[in-house]
Design an enzyme around this catalytic site. Structure first.
Site, PDB file in Angstrom:
ATOM      1  N   GLY A 155       0.840  -1.205   0.000  1.00  0.00           N
ATOM      2  CA  GLY A 155       0.000   0.000   0.000  1.00  0.00           C
ATOM      3  C   GLY A 155       0.870   1.248   0.000  1.00  0.00           C
ATOM      4  O   GLY A 155       2.044   1.191  -0.369  1.00  0.00           O
ATOM      5  N   ASN A 156       0.299   2.350   0.457  1.00  0.00           N
ATOM      6  CA  ASN A 156       1.042   3.617   0.362  1.00  0.00           C
ATOM      7  C   ASN A 156       2.016   3.809   1.537  1.00  0.00           C
ATOM      8  O   ASN A 156       1.906   3.158   2.577  1.00  0.00           O
ATOM      9  CB  ASN A 156       0.063   4.799   0.233  1.00  0.00           C
ATOM     10  CG  ASN A 156      -0.766   4.980   1.479  1.00  0.00           C
ATOM     11  OD1 ASN A 156      -0.267   5.410   2.518  1.00  0.00           O
ATOM     12  ND2 ASN A 156      -2.043   4.621   1.411  1.00  0.00           N
ATOM     13  N   GLU A 197       5.751  -3.175   0.830  1.00  0.00           N
ATOM     14  CA  GLU A 197       5.667  -3.054  -0.628  1.00  0.00           C
ATOM     15  C   GLU A 197       4.923  -1.761  -0.917  1.00  0.00           C
ATOM     16  O   GLU A 197       3.695  -1.733  -0.949  1.00  0.00           O
ATOM     17  CB  GLU A 197       4.929  -4.268  -1.213  1.00  0.00           C
ATOM     18  CG  GLU A 197       5.655  -5.596  -0.995  1.00  0.00           C
ATOM     19  CD  GLU A 197       6.878  -5.743  -1.896  1.00  0.00           C
ATOM     20  OE1 GLU A 197       6.952  -5.067  -2.939  1.00  0.00           O
ATOM     21  OE2 GLU A 197       7.774  -6.535  -1.545  1.00  0.00           O
ATOM     22  N   VAL A 220       0.679   4.852   5.251  1.00  0.00           N
ATOM     23  CA  VAL A 220       0.205   3.726   6.069  1.00  0.00           C
ATOM     24  C   VAL A 220       1.367   2.762   6.357  1.00  0.00           C
ATOM     25  O   VAL A 220       1.418   2.149   7.427  1.00  0.00           O
ATOM     26  CB  VAL A 220      -0.994   3.012   5.384  1.00  0.00           C
ATOM     27  CG1 VAL A 220      -1.418   1.788   6.175  1.00  0.00           C
ATOM     28  CG2 VAL A 220      -2.166   3.980   5.241  1.00  0.00           C
ATOM     29  N   GLY A 221       2.317   2.695   5.442  1.00  0.00           N
ATOM     30  CA  GLY A 221       3.498   1.853   5.666  1.00  0.00           C
ATOM     31  C   GLY A 221       4.178   2.218   6.984  1.00  0.00           C
ATOM     32  O   GLY A 221       4.619   1.349   7.745  1.00  0.00           O
TER      33      GLY A 221
HETATM   34  P1  NAD Z   1      -5.381   0.566   0.344  1.00  0.00           P
HETATM   35  O1  NAD Z   1      -6.160   1.815   0.568  1.00  0.00           O
HETATM   36  O2  NAD Z   1      -6.050  -0.654  -0.145  1.00  0.00           O
HETATM   37  O3  NAD Z   1      -4.571   0.262   1.666  1.00  0.00           O
HETATM   38  C1  NAD Z   1      -3.784  -0.894   1.795  1.00  0.00           C
HETATM   39  C2  NAD Z   1      -4.147  -1.601   3.065  1.00  0.00           C
HETATM   40  O4  NAD Z   1      -3.848  -0.761   4.173  1.00  0.00           O
HETATM   41  C3  NAD Z   1      -5.611  -1.969   3.170  1.00  0.00           C
HETATM   42  O5  NAD Z   1      -5.720  -3.326   3.506  1.00  0.00           O
HETATM   43  C4  NAD Z   1      -6.140  -1.051   4.260  1.00  0.00           C
HETATM   44  O6  NAD Z   1      -7.137  -1.667   5.041  1.00  0.00           O
HETATM   45  C5  NAD Z   1      -4.926  -0.755   5.100  1.00  0.00           C
HETATM   46  N1  NAD Z   1      -4.992   0.553   5.734  1.00  0.00           N
HETATM   47  C6  NAD Z   1      -5.388   1.708   5.169  1.00  0.00           C
HETATM   48  N2  NAD Z   1      -5.283   2.723   6.060  1.00  0.00           N
HETATM   49  C7  NAD Z   1      -4.810   2.181   7.200  1.00  0.00           C
HETATM   50  C8  NAD Z   1      -4.485   2.707   8.485  1.00  0.00           C
HETATM   51  N3  NAD Z   1      -4.621   3.993   8.773  1.00  0.00           N
HETATM   52  N4  NAD Z   1      -4.008   1.859   9.426  1.00  0.00           N
HETATM   53  C9  NAD Z   1      -3.845   0.558   9.142  1.00  0.00           C
HETATM   54  N5  NAD Z   1      -4.149   0.007   7.942  1.00  0.00           N
HETATM   55  C10 NAD Z   1      -4.623   0.799   6.994  1.00  0.00           C
HETATM   56  O7  NAD Z   1      -4.224   0.820  -0.709  1.00  0.00           O
HETATM   57  P2  NAD Z   1      -3.465   2.157  -1.092  1.00  0.00           P
HETATM   58  O8  NAD Z   1      -2.541   2.516  -0.018  1.00  0.00           O
HETATM   59  O9  NAD Z   1      -4.357   3.179  -1.670  1.00  0.00           O
HETATM   60  O10 NAD Z   1      -2.642   1.503  -2.312  1.00  0.00           O
HETATM   61  C11 NAD Z   1      -2.054   2.260  -3.274  1.00  0.00           C
HETATM   62  C12 NAD Z   1      -0.590   2.426  -2.960  1.00  0.00           C
HETATM   63  O11 NAD Z   1       0.011   1.152  -2.832  1.00  0.00           O
HETATM   64  C13 NAD Z   1       0.172   3.105  -4.063  1.00  0.00           C
HETATM   65  O12 NAD Z   1       1.141   3.939  -3.495  1.00  0.00           O
HETATM   66  C14 NAD Z   1       0.842   1.963  -4.795  1.00  0.00           C
HETATM   67  O13 NAD Z   1       1.996   2.339  -5.479  1.00  0.00           O
HETATM   68  C15 NAD Z   1       1.132   1.034  -3.672  1.00  0.00           C
HETATM   69  N6  NAD Z   1       1.214  -0.327  -4.138  1.00  0.00           N
HETATM   70  C16 NAD Z   1       2.414  -0.949  -4.042  1.00  0.00           C
HETATM   71  C17 NAD Z   1       2.551  -2.236  -4.531  1.00  0.00           C
HETATM   72  C18 NAD Z   1       3.849  -2.948  -4.446  1.00  0.00           C
HETATM   73  O14 NAD Z   1       3.866  -4.153  -4.713  1.00  0.00           O
HETATM   74  N7  NAD Z   1       4.938  -2.303  -4.088  1.00  0.00           N
HETATM   75  C19 NAD Z   1       1.456  -2.887  -5.093  1.00  0.00           C
HETATM   76  C20 NAD Z   1       0.247  -2.208  -5.144  1.00  0.00           C
HETATM   77  C21 NAD Z   1       0.132  -0.933  -4.659  1.00  0.00           C
END
Ligand code: NAD
Length: 488
Positions: free
Chosen positions: A188-189, A210, A192-193
């Site tokens: 994810g982003n 990731e 949140v990472g």
């Molecule tokens: P998303 O909104 O689906 O969030 C990812 C996960 O984080 C979800 O399961 C969600 O429940 C959890 N989450 C969200 N907010 C949270 C919080 N405050 N506390 C705890 N958990 C929380 O996905 P996203 O972040 O919008 O995804 C898009 C981003 O992910 C982009 O930056 C994209 O580049 C990146 N991404 C990376 C990869 C990779 O393999 N490196 C793959 C796909 C997406």
């Protein structure tokens, strides 16, 4: 919330029962996953279509193929991945058994993202099962249809105690993160990472992050522009630009900017026809929040192509922006949508400087006929991965670790790299209780003579292959004799 705690506790108890230790059990679970994908293919494709407006062919190629490939690889290679690896010994351990043994970490948490909602959960799950762990799976709530389907299907095919699925959004994930895990893989982003990593730190849990970022794409003027732009167009606009390793922006010299635009426009027509809105191959933005965010990035920009949008269906046309300023908003954040800015640079030197002034990207792309230039760009920049003269494709080669660096993530997975990510590499040295005389060297009282011998044993290097080994063995014998004479 209590249900979540119980799911993790049950997974831990199931792990402790030892049933996922045997390779037979792990392969049986992977086989069951493969059966699930085959038997429930239609439902999986349907859920992805409902979430991302993606046609069956594309959902199959983007999500199911990768899962089947990863499963086949893991099932075929697991015995060799899991086999103890003998390591080289030194003079002091010549008679001993020394090897690295891969052991499961325990209970792993996998948090998926919405943009490839099936494969981003399943690929790490396959690696974690292969490595012998229990796994708590948390799909993204934003791709709600796929999340629900994963929660329905997994318990029907694989051990429900070892591999529970938790659904829900931020409150549920926040609660889940208070539990103790032995590894967390989060996709994810970056914002949140950091939350995930902070929560993991409370339990000293290692993480694989990731993440995303702005992946640059440099086009050299010595390059087949038609081919380069066809490949870039494919990677940029697939999944409506919502791909973590999509080329985020183009860097090129001003003299080729118009040709790049023309080639991309021509390719867009080849790929999606006159009316892209009607193309079955063109997806939609995931939701209204992201729709508005992406559209806001166009404000004040020179649109060379596209720009049309329809909020009701979350449609944004494939868009190209030219002469974009490095300070523009669209150059600040990851676009994650079908908008391709072109920033002009005077030379490859300026492109390298431009890339190095920003956060380390997840992917980096360079197009050129000149291999030297490609190698130079690779050696003078840093990124999670690189593909030259194409985009995205390093993701599909399972022998390459997939992951980011710096702000784009940490750790990696895919194929054997997944197995290693979810395993502890345990160092094993098995000695016997004979020849304790040799150990006098390290037992008190100390002396200069002992230090000299220790230096000989530990610092001597023999790199002459077979001859070196024979010399080493002879020296071992001599050393043992000397030690006996000196210390007894
Ligand atoms: P998303 O909104 O689906 O969030 C990812 C996960 O984080 C979800 O399961 C969600 O429940 C959890 N989450 C969200 N907010 C949270 C919080 N405050 N506390 C705890 N958990 C929380 O996905 P996203 O972040 O919008 O995804 C898009 C981003 O992910 C982009 O930056 C994209 O580049 C990146 N991404 C990376 C990869 C990779 O393999 N490196 C793959 C796909 C997406």
């Amino acid at each position: 919330m209590e249900a979540m705690r119980q799911a993790v506790e049950r997974a831990r108890a199931a792990f402790k029962s030892g049933r996922c230790r045997s390779l037979e059990f792990r392969i049986q679970q992977l086989k069951a996953l493969e059966r699930m994908v085959h038997e429930r293919e239609k439902e999986i494709l349907g859920a992805i279509e409902a979430d991302l407006h993606k046609c069956g062919h594309n959902a199959y190629s983007h999500e199911i193929l990768g899962v089947l490939g990863e499963l086949a690889l893991a099932m075929a290679k697991l015995p060799s991945w899991a086999a103890p690896q003998a390591v080289k010994r030194n003079l002091l351990t010549l008679r001993d058994e020394a090897y690295i043994c891969a052991e499961p970490l325990g209970v792993v948490l996998i948090i998926g993202a919405w943009n490839y909602p099936f494969v981003l959960v399943m690929q790490p799950l396959i690696g974690a099962i292969a490595a012998g762990n229990a796994v708590v799976v948390k799909p993204s709530e934003i791709s709600e249809h796929t999340a629900q389907l994963i929660a329905d299907l997994l318990p029907q095919y694989i051990d429900p105690e070892l591999y529970p699925v938790v659904t829900g959004g931020v409150p549920e994930t926040t609660e889940l993160l208070t539990q103790r895990f032995d590894h967390i893989l989060y996709t994810g982003n970056s914002v949140v990472g950091k939350i995930v990593m902070a929560a993991a730190a409370k339990h000293l849990t290692p993480v694989t992050l990731e993440l995303g970022g702005k992946s640059p794409c440099y086009i050299d003027k010595d390059c087949d522009l038609a081919v380069a732009c066809r490949r870039i167009t494919w990677g940029k606009y697939m999944n409506c630009g919502q791909t973590c390793i999509a080329p985020d922006y183009i860097l090129c010299e001003p003299s080729i900017q118009d040709k790049v635009v023309e080639n991309i426009k021509r390719t867009l027509q080849e790929f999606y026809g006159e009316d892209v809105k009607k193309s079955p191959d063109y997806e939609r933005i995931i939701n209204k929040r992201h729709f508005r965010r992406v559209l806001a990035l166009l404000e004040g920009q020179k649109i060379a192509h596209g720009g049309e949008a329809d909020e009701a269906s979350c449609f944004i046309a494939p868009t190209i922006l030219t002469n974009v300023s490095p300070e523009a908003k669209v150059m600040e954040e990851e676009i994650f949508g079908p908008v391709l800015p072109i920033v002009t640079v005077k030379s490859v030197d300026e492109a390298i400087e431009f890339i190095n002034r920003r956060e380390k990207p997840l992917a980096l792309y360079v197009f050129s006929n000149n291999k030297k230039l490609i190698k130079r760009v690779i050696s003078e920049t840093s990124s999670g991965g690189v593909t030259a003269n194409d985009v995205i494709m390093h993701f599909f080669l399972a022998t390459l670790p997939f992951g980011g660096v710096g702000n784009s993530g940490m750790g990696a997975y895919h194929g054997q790299h997944s197995f290693e990510t979810f395993s502890h590499r345990r160092s094993c040295l098995i000695k016997d209780l004979k020849m304790d005389g040799a150990n006098k060297l390290r037992y008190p009282p100390s002396s200069q003579k002992k230090v000299d011998w220790a230096k000989f044993f530990l610092l001597k290097r023999f790199n002459k292959g077979r001859v070196g080994l024979i010399v080493l063995a002879l020296l071992g014998v001599v050393a043992a004799v000397v030690i006996k004479m000196v210390y007894y």
